[in-house]
Design a protein around this motif. Structure first.
Motif, mmCIF file in Angstrom:
data_model
loop_
_atom_site.group_PDB
_atom_site.id
_atom_site.type_symbol
_atom_site.label_atom_id
_atom_site.label_comp_id
_atom_site.label_asym_id
_atom_site.label_seq_id
_atom_site.Cartn_x
_atom_site.Cartn_y
_atom_site.Cartn_z
ATOM 1 N N TYR B 82 47.750 44.421 82.012
ATOM 2 C CA TYR B 82 47.288 44.871 80.694
ATOM 3 C C TYR B 82 46.102 44.011 80.228
ATOM 4 O O TYR B 82 45.063 44.538 79.814
ATOM 5 C CB TYR B 82 48.438 44.794 79.689
ATOM 6 C CG TYR B 82 48.048 45.230 78.301
ATOM 7 C CD1 TYR B 82 48.016 46.578 77.965
ATOM 8 C CD2 TYR B 82 47.698 44.298 77.322
ATOM 9 C CE1 TYR B 82 47.641 46.989 76.691
ATOM 10 C CE2 TYR B 82 47.323 44.703 76.054
ATOM 11 C CZ TYR B 82 47.300 46.051 75.743
ATOM 12 O OH TYR B 82 46.917 46.444 74.489
ATOM 13 N N ASN B 83 46.271 42.692 80.294
ATOM 14 C CA ASN B 83 45.246 41.781 79.759
ATOM 15 C C ASN B 83 43.913 41.900 80.492
ATOM 16 O O ASN B 83 42.858 41.691 79.904
ATOM 17 C CB ASN B 83 45.744 40.335 79.812
ATOM 18 C CG ASN B 83 46.919 40.107 78.878
ATOM 19 O OD1 ASN B 83 47.163 40.898 77.971
ATOM 20 N ND2 ASN B 83 47.664 39.039 79.106
ATOM 21 N N PRO B 87 40.699 46.659 76.222
ATOM 22 C CA PRO B 87 39.450 46.320 75.556
ATOM 23 C C PRO B 87 39.639 45.319 74.413
ATOM 24 O O PRO B 87 38.727 44.585 74.053
ATOM 25 C CB PRO B 87 38.933 47.656 75.025
ATOM 26 C CG PRO B 87 40.079 48.595 75.078
ATOM 27 C CD PRO B 87 41.053 48.069 76.075
ATOM 28 N N ARG B 88 40.838 45.332 73.829
ATOM 29 C CA ARG B 88 41.126 44.368 72.762
ATOM 30 C C ARG B 88 42.596 43.982 72.816
ATOM 31 O O ARG B 88 43.432 44.778 73.216
ATOM 32 C CB ARG B 88 40.879 44.993 71.390
ATOM 33 C CG ARG B 88 39.450 45.330 71.116
ATOM 34 C CD ARG B 88 39.283 45.573 69.639
ATOM 35 N NE ARG B 88 38.791 46.902 69.389
ATOM 36 C CZ ARG B 88 38.630 47.412 68.165
ATOM 37 N NH1 ARG B 88 38.964 46.710 67.114
ATOM 38 N NH2 ARG B 88 38.155 48.625 68.015
ATOM 39 N N GLY B 89 42.922 42.800 72.358
ATOM 40 C CA GLY B 89 44.316 42.380 72.266
ATOM 41 C C GLY B 89 44.881 41.965 73.610
ATOM 42 O O GLY B 89 44.271 42.196 74.663
ATOM 43 N N ARG B 90 46.038 41.331 73.560
ATOM 44 C CA ARG B 90 46.670 40.910 74.812
ATOM 45 C C ARG B 90 48.181 40.870 74.660
ATOM 46 O O ARG B 90 48.698 40.784 73.536
ATOM 47 C CB ARG B 90 46.128 39.557 75.269
ATOM 48 C CG ARG B 90 46.647 38.392 74.448
ATOM 49 C CD ARG B 90 46.127 37.062 74.981
ATOM 50 N NE ARG B 90 46.981 35.988 74.519
ATOM 51 C CZ ARG B 90 46.540 34.816 74.057
ATOM 52 N NH1 ARG B 90 45.263 34.568 73.988
ATOM 53 N NH2 ARG B 90 47.392 33.896 73.666
ATOM 54 N N ILE B 91 48.865 40.898 75.811
ATOM 55 C CA ILE B 91 50.319 40.725 75.823
ATOM 56 C C ILE B 91 50.589 39.283 76.223
ATOM 57 O O ILE B 91 50.029 38.792 77.200
ATOM 58 C CB ILE B 91 50.986 41.670 76.849
ATOM 59 C CG1 ILE B 91 50.835 43.136 76.423
ATOM 60 C CG2 ILE B 91 52.466 41.332 76.996
ATOM 61 C CD1 ILE B 91 51.387 44.127 77.459
ATOM 62 N N LEU B 150 53.588 49.730 84.729
ATOM 63 C CA LEU B 150 52.360 49.155 85.284
ATOM 64 C C LEU B 150 51.248 50.206 85.364
ATOM 65 O O LEU B 150 50.101 49.956 84.971
ATOM 66 C CB LEU B 150 52.673 48.605 86.685
ATOM 67 C CG LEU B 150 51.742 47.554 87.241
ATOM 68 C CD1 LEU B 150 51.591 46.378 86.294
ATOM 69 C CD2 LEU B 150 52.249 47.069 88.587
ATOM 70 N N THR B 151 51.596 51.376 85.841
ATOM 71 C CA THR B 151 50.597 52.443 85.963
ATOM 72 C C THR B 151 50.097 52.854 84.579
ATOM 73 O O THR B 151 48.898 53.043 84.366
ATOM 74 C CB THR B 151 51.198 53.666 86.690
ATOM 75 O OG1 THR B 151 51.846 53.192 87.868
ATOM 76 C CG2 THR B 151 50.143 54.674 87.064
ATOM 77 N N SER B 152 51.022 52.954 83.621
ATOM 78 C CA SER B 152 50.631 53.363 82.260
ATOM 79 C C SER B 152 49.665 52.371 81.636
ATOM 80 O O SER B 152 48.842 52.738 80.800
ATOM 81 C CB SER B 152 51.845 53.458 81.342
ATOM 82 O OG SER B 152 52.810 54.262 81.919
ATOM 83 N N LEU B 153 49.789 51.090 82.017
ATOM 84 C CA LEU B 153 48.923 50.079 81.407
ATOM 85 C C LEU B 153 47.699 49.780 82.270
ATOM 86 O O LEU B 153 46.997 48.805 82.060
ATOM 87 C CB LEU B 153 49.718 48.799 81.144
ATOM 88 C CG LEU B 153 50.868 48.953 80.151
ATOM 89 C CD1 LEU B 153 51.606 47.637 79.976
ATOM 90 C CD2 LEU B 153 50.375 49.443 78.807
ATOM 91 N N GLY B 154 47.472 50.603 83.273
ATOM 92 C CA GLY B 154 46.242 50.456 84.060
ATOM 93 C C GLY B 154 46.362 49.536 85.244
ATOM 94 O O GLY B 154 45.360 49.091 85.786
#
Lengths: 158, 159
Positions: B82-83, B87-91, B150-154
């Motif tokens: 995800y990170n 484009p913005r923000g992080r887990i 994982l796939t959903s988050l790219g």
């Protein structure tokens, strides 16, 4: 935002970073105004690294990404991911990421300029934060990636 | 002591949350707006704040806790995927307690921040939080598998 307004805002963001890079004196290896991209490198150091500043005109985002010059082996990528999470938890802005495909380690800082231009001060802060954060943690990430220390020892490193 | 600009930013945050009908509690002393869970309308709790020390607007949320369905190794891989692309923000993952946080910041140093910038910041954070909450609540219940998250988050697929 209209397309033209987006293009103008992207150009202003690019110019601000152009100025910020010249003030911070980070060497720019290649400046590509057509792609809104700077390809830079850190100053002289035992382990210099490359970083990129790119302006995403469609999303109104500036993205600064630095790449460390080593990577985690395939069997160590999960340890690398946990190490990145451990570091990120105590980092205010930006994030270390381990690329799952190849184990390379990057540090990313994004900033939106939608409806509000990025100031020179904020641009300098982004660049300095990226370089300082990567310099602070690169050695222990290298030791972990090389297998010189275990993951538990990585957690104990200051 | 907060500057006039910081007080104005905090007011923009509170106005935007009120307009979006998000229930929150003001803490004017530290310039925090504590948003509360509100059933299906707003299923996560989070804080929007003006961080005077760093001169950043910030959004923080603890939105999931790992359990027997979601080990720290998987959570860390998901956060990395995800990170690297968001484009913005992080887990953020607390690898010792398995707590999953979302964090987004925006620097206001030297900038003339408008209310539309603050609204955009809040709207973006809320959209991401709702998306992540849906994914992670399914994942921690064992209803959505690791690969799907994982796939959903790219991400690129499991390691």
């Amino acid at each position: 935002m209209e397309d033209n307004a987006k293009k103008e805002a992207a150009k202003r963001a690019f110019d601000t970073f152009d100025k910020a890079l010249s003030l911070t004196r980070y060497p720019v290896r290649r400046k590509q105004p057509d792609k809104l991209l700077f390809n830079c490198v850190t100053k002289e150091d035992l382990m210099p690294f490359a970083f990129y500043v790119s302006v995403d005109a469609s999303r109104c985002i500036v993205r600064c990404t630095g790449y460390l010059p080593f990577r985690f082996r395939e069997d160590m990528i999960v340890d690398g991911c946990k190490a990145a999470c451990f570091l990120n938890y105590n980092i205010f802005n930006g994030a270390f990421c381990v690329e799952l495909r190849n184990g390379y380690i990057s540090f990313v800082i994004n900033e939106s300029y939608e409806e509000c231009d990025i100031s020179l001060e904020a641009a300098i802060e982004m660049l300095n934060t990226l370089v300082a954060t990567m310099n602070l943690h690169k050695d222990k990430l290298l030791y972990l990636a090389r297998g010189s220390i275990t993951f538990d020892e990585f957690l104990e490193q200051k | 002591m907060a500057s006039e600009k910081e007080l104005q930013l905090y007011e923009f945050i509170c106005e935007t949350l009120t307009e979006a009908q998000i229930v929150f509690i003001r803490d004017d002393r530290v310039l925090f707006a504590n948003c509360r869970k509100n059933g299906d309308k707003f299923p996560v709790s989070c804080v929007f704040a003006v961080n005077k020390t760093h001169e950043y607007l910030q959004c923080l949320s603890l939105f999931a806790v790992g359990n027997e369905y979601s080990c720290v190794n998987e959570l860390s891989v998901i956060a990395n995927a995800y990170n690297a692309r968001a484009p913005r923000g992080r887990i953020d993952i607390d690898i010792f307690s398995n707590m999953v946080h979302y964090r987004n910041v925006a620097c206001y140093k030297g900038r003339e921040i408008t209310k539309s910038f603050v609204s955009d910041f809040i709207e973006n954070a809320v959209t991401e939080l709702l998306k992540l909450d849906r994914l992670f609540s399914g994942y921690t219940k064992g209803e959505i598998d690791f690969e799907t998250v994982l796939t959903s988050l790219g991400g690129e697929g499991a390691v």
